[in-house]
Design a protein around this motif. Structure first.
Motif, PDB file in Angstrom:
ATOM      1  N   CYS B 457       0.963  -1.302  -0.196  1.00 16.94           N
ATOM      2  CA  CYS B 457       0.174   0.043   0.005  1.00 16.94           C
ATOM      3  C   CYS B 457       1.118   1.203  -0.070  1.00 16.94           C
ATOM      4  N   GLU B 478      -3.860  -0.344  -4.491  1.00 19.14           N
ATOM      5  CA  GLU B 478      -4.934  -0.194  -3.977  1.00 19.14           C
ATOM      6  C   GLU B 478      -5.766  -1.310  -3.777  1.00 19.14           C
ATOM      7  N   TYR B 487      -2.078   2.039  -7.595  1.00 13.82           N
ATOM      8  CA  TYR B 487      -2.538   3.319  -6.780  1.00 13.82           C
ATOM      9  C   TYR B 487      -1.575   4.462  -7.562  1.00 13.82           C
TER      10      TYR B 487
END
Lengths: 402, 550
Positions: B457, B478, B487
């Motif tokens: 993440c 994500e 992401y």
């Protein structure tokens, strides 16, 4: 104001009238409003049951005894009839505003007031005045009762006083709300100003007023016992929500938010999704900024200036401001603590009257206290012209939304 | 007697100042490392990428919110040619920006403060103020550079437009920076440029109330033309900014200009968020402790520390509450009441700051923001800093009219600085070597297992990349309900397409793991090895299953 500037305002006024009429025609043609049909439904029932007040009908505090919807029912629920009925109600609304503003403003100031009221200051204001005649009806009743109260207290002829009293009762029986929005605040106002002079003048007028109020209350007590007038729901935790919805109403009247739609497609209160993607730098966004300034002036700056200059203001203006303050307080007490309204943004119909009074005060304050400085005068005129033009443009965005 | 008293106070202030300086240096060169998050190291990674690719604008980089043209990345980029350890490089860069900040504060003070007031303001900032201020200034740092840029622009504007003796170089600098700052970010136009122009118009009107508009325009023709230049340069800057957002991968989240839906509830929530921000700046609530703000792997860890009512900490909080009221409420009222007797520069700051507050609050309420809570302090830092400066002016020019009040103000200021030092000491002692080593544990485990490329993440990704001296690359993912996605927020497109022949890894914390367990895609479920490190799970794959993610 010079002649040229007057001409510009008249041009803007014509554009506003056309824009408002166009809005009314197109939105009436699309014909999906429940709120429009409220008067028509009640009219139909009144005709069928041969009674002005219908059994087993859930009223929301407004009885519609003198009902424009009767005409819609009798002559057919067609576009032309709907248009004519709404237009005639609108003309009564304009006439009453003219008559009330005439007591406080000069000719040029009245043009400015009509510009504000016709240019389309918000989507919800436009819906309430130019489409949902049940909302407009509520506002007209308030304006009418206020005008009659003023006339009654300022008349000395007995015949006139009797006529005004009868008219107040005739209008008052149509809506329970006019008791605490207009009549009670007006009595308090007159008592206050008479008390200040340490002498109660025209005591018989107070007596007439109290009898009128008593009769109206008696009428509503009887109605409430025999019909469904409204249900009072009192829950403590609702108070916060109801208080917050007062802010919702201000946002709604000044058109600051990014588009609540009052009633569309028969569903009650939904987000108007088409509105939510506008950027602050778009025309809609810039209009909102202008409206925000107008809102802050009306709610914050104008009252401060009025209070600061309370000795310089004309007496009638001070009285109007005090009346409006009492009216808002009473309106809000009933609204927040007694829960007689539905507490969402359809309740703007109960506050439009108070905001119209605030617009009158706005114009007075600007003209008397702010236009004396040349720079500020030019800035205000520039701001106002752009504000009106932006509202007319944004109004067309609403028209195309239909 | 008076001279002796003043000397005594100045000596006390100097002692507190030296303590503050030591605390600030310890924070910059030691404790701040324990507080770093992925957000804090954005500008470091950005300058590293700029140096790697030898270009100012990165074609494959996913920019977010702004381009960070005038930020920590400039000193970091320049120093990277001489310093190889990126942590030390960052710390020195932070020190340089801090020196710049104090330089500007002294420049401001020179306009309207005496020696004692100047050192009071400097020492207040040196004392650390609160956990959030320390974080935003020296750990997060990006927002200190925003304050520096804004203060610089305001100073230049005053010099050029309202000061009597102006060098032409200031005019040129003002135009250049009006252009450049607006190219880099959307924030300077509403928070600085618009309030500057409105402040100028207001001051012009107040100075020429009785004159008519034509006469005012005639008398101030040059200044008005220059204002038009400033607006034009700023708008050109904004135009270039929008052009760049179309050319490069760019996403605007915080400070989004799209209009939001407005209701009473939203207005009240946003206003209470702004009040939270002010609390957060002064740091007098029990949320304001080292573990509460932007630490940990997940954003905003709730951590309310409970203090006894009769403790040193509660006493410091009381002092901070009083200071907060003085700065935000009382001093602006005093200054407005004494508008005619204020210093010209203070009046300019007062009007500018009032407009800036109004514009920022209105923008914040009207537009869609990323979220609204006490982290929004970043939008209001400049305004509170200016309020603080003006508060010292009002205290020492209007409140100290009587001798007794003079002593009270002095004692209060000394107590306030001491309170700040006490909280700063607490922050430093919690963020010790042990806390810093804990930050490095994950990097250590990855390196020990020869894992240099993987996924995770955002909150673990960019920070680990930085702490590993850019040896370990973690492409941010994500964890959505429907599966894994790129992401696209301060990461590089090339990181996702690295066809790694060796092993790759996926780092998950507890929350990620929970979502991951819902996924039906079985190829993710067969890691060749699983490693545990504190709260993290590391899935190791011999073949990369994460290629071609959307």
């Amino acid at each position: 104001m010079t002649k040229n500037k007057n001409n510009i305002y008249i041009l803007l006024l014509i554009a506003s009238i056309f824009s408002a009429l166009l809005y009314m025609i197109i939105s009436l043609k699309s014909d999906f409003s429940i709120m429009y049909n409220v008067t028509e439904i009640i009219g139909r029932k009144q005709f069928l049951f041969h009674n002005f007040i219908i059994n087993n009908y859930m009223y929301d505090g407004t009885l519609y005894i003198i009902n424009p919807g009767l005409l819609t029912y009798l002559f057919g629920n067609t576009f032309i009839i709907k248009f004519l009925v709404t237009l005639s109600l609108l003309l009564v609304y304009m006439f009453l505003i003219y008559k009330i503003s005439d007591m406080y403003l000069n000719k040029n100031q009245k043009i400015v007031l009509f510009l504000i009221l016709l240019c389309g200051i918000s989507r919800d204001y436009m819906l309430s005045i130019f489409l949902y005649n049940s909302f407009l009806y509520q506002v007209v009743i308030f304006l009418g009762v206020y005008y009659l109260c003023f006339k009654l207290f300022n008349s000395n002829k007995l015949l006139k006083i009797i006529i005004f009293t009868i008219l107040i009762i005739l209008l008052g029986i149509n809506s329970f709300y006019c008791l605490h929005t207009i009549i009670i605040p007006y009595i308090i106002l007159e008592l206050l100003y008479n008390y200040k002079k340490q002498k109660i003048k025209n005591g018989y007028k107070f007596l007439i007023f109290f009898i009128t109020l008593f009769l109206l209350y008696l009428f509503y007590i009887i109605i409430a016992n025999n019909y469904y007038l409204f249900t009072i729901s009192y829950k403590l935790f609702d108070i916060k929500n109801r208080f917050l919805s007062l802010i919702d109403i201000a946002i709604s009247i000044f058109g600051i938010g990014n588009g609540y739609d009052l009633i569309t497609n028969g569903k009650y209160i939904i987000y108007y999704n088409n509105m939510s993607n506008y950027s602050l730098s778009s025309i809609y966004g810039i209009t909102i900024l202008f409206r925000l300034v107008f809102m802050l002036f009306t709610i914050v700056v104008m009252p401060i200036i009025l209070i600061k200059n309370k000795n310089k203001n004309e007496m009638k203006i001070n009285k109007l401001a005090v009346f409006n303050f009492i009216s808002i307080v009473f309106n809000s007490i009933f609204y927040i603590f007694l829960g007689i309204a539905s507490y969402d943004i359809v309740d703007i119909k109960y506050y439009i009257f108070n905001y119209i009074i605030m617009f009158i005060l706005d114009i007075y304050v600007i003209d008397k206290y702010l236009l004396k400085y040349d720079v500020i005068k030019k800035l205000i005129i520039l701001f106002f012209n752009i504000f009106i033009i932006l509202n007319i443009i944004t109004n067309h965005m609403y028209i195309f939304a239909y | 007697m008076k001279k002796k008293y003043n000397n005594f106070i100045i000596i006390l202030l100097f002692i507190l100042g030296i303590l503050g300086l030591i605390a600030t240096l310890i924070y910059i060169f030691h404790s701040s490392t324990a507080i770093l998050t992925s957000d804090s190291v954005i500008t470091d990674v950005l300058s590293h990428q700029q140096r790697l690719k030898n270009t100012l604008f990165l074609k494959t980089w996913y920019y977010g919110n702004e381009f960070w043209l005038f930020s920590l990345s400039i000193p970091t980029y320049l120093l990277s040619f001489f310093i190889k350890n990126n942590v030390i490089l960052r710390q020195i860069s932070v020190l340089i920006t801090a020196i710049l900040f104090f330089f500007l504060i002294i420049k401001y003070c020179k306009k309207s403060f005496n020696f004692k007031q100047t050192i009071i303001i400097c020492i207040i900032f040196l004392s650390g103020i609160s956990y959030s201020v320390l974080d935003y200034f020296y750990a997060f740092n990006a927002y200190l550079t925003v304050i520096i840029n804004s203060l610089f622009l305001i100073y230049l504007f005053y010099k050029v437009i309202l000061d009597t003796n102006t060098n032409k170089i200031f005019s040129v600098l003002l135009l250049i920076f009006s252009l450049l700052f607006n190219i880099g970010s959307l924030r300077y136009f509403p928070s600085v440029i618009i309030p500057l122009i409105m402040a100028f118009i207001t001051i012009l009107f107040l100075e020429n109330k009785t004159k008519n508009t034509e006469m005012i325009i005639k008398e101030n023709k040059k200044k008005l033309i220059f204002i038009i230049y400033i607006i034009t340069f700023s708008l050109i800057g904004l135009g270039i900014f929008y052009l760049l957002t179309n050319i490069y991968h760019y996403e605007q989240r915080a400070g989004n200009m799209t209009l939001g839906v407005l209701s009473g509830k939203i207005v009240i929530n946003k206003i209470s968020a702004i009040i939270d921000c002010i609390n957060n700046f002064f740091g007098y609530d029990n949320r304001n402790n080292p573990a509460a703000f932007m630490t940990g792997m997940q954003y905003f860890v709730p951590n309310h520390r409970i203090y006894k009512i009769f403790s040193v900490m509660s006493f410091t909080m009381l002092i901070k509450i009083i200071m907060c009221l003085l700065v935000i409420v009382i001093s602006p009222i005093i200054l407005f009441k004494n508008y005619k007797s204020n210093n010209k520069f203070i009046n300019f700051l007062l009007i500018f700051n009032t407009y800036s507050w109004i514009v920022m609050i209105m923008l914040y309420i009207l537009t869609c923001n990323f979220f609204y809570n006490y982290s929004e302090l970043k939008y209001f830092l400049l305004n509170i800093v200016l309020n603080l400066i003006m508060c010292i002016y009002s205290l020492y020019n209007y409140v100290v009219s009587k001798r007794i009040k003079f002593y009270i103000v002095d004692i209060f200021i000394l107590l306030y600085i001491a309170s700040n030092l006490y909280t700063t000491y607490n922050i430093i002692s919690v963020n010790n070597t042990e806390a810093i080593n804990k930050k490095y544990e994950l990097v250590k485990v990855l390196k020990e297992n020869n894992l240099y490329y993987g996924y995770g993440c955002f909150w673990s990704g960019l920070l680990m990349h930085f702490l590993s001296n850019y040896d370990v690359t973690i492409a941010a993912l994500e964890f959505r309900d429907s599966g894994l996605y790129k992401y696209k927020w301060y990461s590089d497109e090339t990181w996702y397409n690295k066809k790694n022949n060796g092993t790759v890894f996926l780092i998950m914390d507890k929350l990620d793991k929970k979502r991951f367990s819902y996924y039906k895609d079985k190829k993710y479920y067969k890691p060749d090895k699983i490693i545990k490190c504190n709260d993290f799970l590391i899935y190791v794959y011999n073949k990369n299953p994460f290629l071609n993610l959307k």
